[in-house]
Design a protein around this motif. Sequence first.
Motif, PDB file in Angstrom:
ATOM      1  N   ARG A  23       0.845  -1.198   0.000  1.00  0.00           N
ATOM      2  CA  ARG A  23       0.000   0.000   0.000  1.00  0.00           C
ATOM      3  C   ARG A  23       0.876   1.242   0.000  1.00  0.00           C
ATOM      4  N   LYS A  24       0.594   2.150  -0.938  1.00  0.00           N
ATOM      5  CA  LYS A  24       1.338   3.407  -1.001  1.00  0.00           C
ATOM      6  C   LYS A  24       0.734   4.404  -0.013  1.00  0.00           C
ATOM      7  N   MET A  25       1.546   5.383   0.385  1.00  0.00           N
ATOM      8  CA  MET A  25       1.107   6.382   1.344  1.00  0.00           C
ATOM      9  C   MET A  25      -0.173   7.076   0.875  1.00  0.00           C
ATOM     10  N   TYR A  26      -1.164   7.098   1.743  1.00  0.00           N
ATOM     11  CA  TYR A  26      -2.465   7.753   1.583  1.00  0.00           C
ATOM     12  C   TYR A  26      -3.430   7.035   0.635  1.00  0.00           C
ATOM     13  N   ASP A  53      -7.158   6.177   1.579  1.00  0.00           N
ATOM     14  CA  ASP A  53      -7.558   6.907   2.787  1.00  0.00           C
ATOM     15  C   ASP A  53      -8.695   7.872   2.486  1.00  0.00           C
ATOM     16  N   TYR A  61      -1.358   9.058  -4.397  1.00  0.00           N
ATOM     17  CA  TYR A  61      -0.512  10.188  -4.014  1.00  0.00           C
ATOM     18  C   TYR A  61       0.764  10.090  -4.833  1.00  0.00           C
ATOM     19  N   LYS A  69       4.096  11.521  -4.974  1.00  0.00           N
ATOM     20  CA  LYS A  69       5.021  12.306  -4.157  1.00  0.00           C
ATOM     21  C   LYS A  69       5.942  13.175  -5.011  1.00  0.00           C
ATOM     22  N   THR A 108      -5.580   9.316   8.384  1.00  0.00           N
ATOM     23  CA  THR A 108      -4.621   8.221   8.305  1.00  0.00           C
ATOM     24  C   THR A 108      -4.732   7.363   9.564  1.00  0.00           C
ATOM     25  N   GLU A 147       1.377  17.014   9.794  1.00  0.00           N
ATOM     26  CA  GLU A 147       0.668  15.898  10.415  1.00  0.00           C
ATOM     27  C   GLU A 147       0.078  16.326  11.752  1.00  0.00           C
TER      28      GLU A 147
END
Length: 107
Positions: free
Chosen positions: A5-8, A11, A39, A41, A70, A103
């Motif tokens: 799973r890639k970040m975000y 979500d 996302y 990056k 998240t 964050e």
Amino acid sequence: MKGERKMYDGDRAVISMIHNYLEGGKQDETVYKCTVIEYQKEMEQLHLRMSTGEITDISLDAVYECRIQTLKGEAVCKGVIKERYENRAGMILIFQIVNGFYEINIK
């Protein structure tokens, strides 16, 4: 790694207008619910699928705040909508991030 799973990705997120650039433009107070599709990056872009509102409600001449839920809390960023379109996947927004994320951690 495949299947990682890639970040975000996946979500839940919400976007809301914080500034309209159009002279005499109306400030939209609506909070739009979305899901993060991807996302990117390197490009500092979020691809979002809207689940509330209409795609034409989203202004290309405004700054929006995006809040992503998240597992650790909330990631917040500001940016502009570069593209908006509808396809078989739904109502899609390309959100160009300005000045990165901050964050908010839940303890």
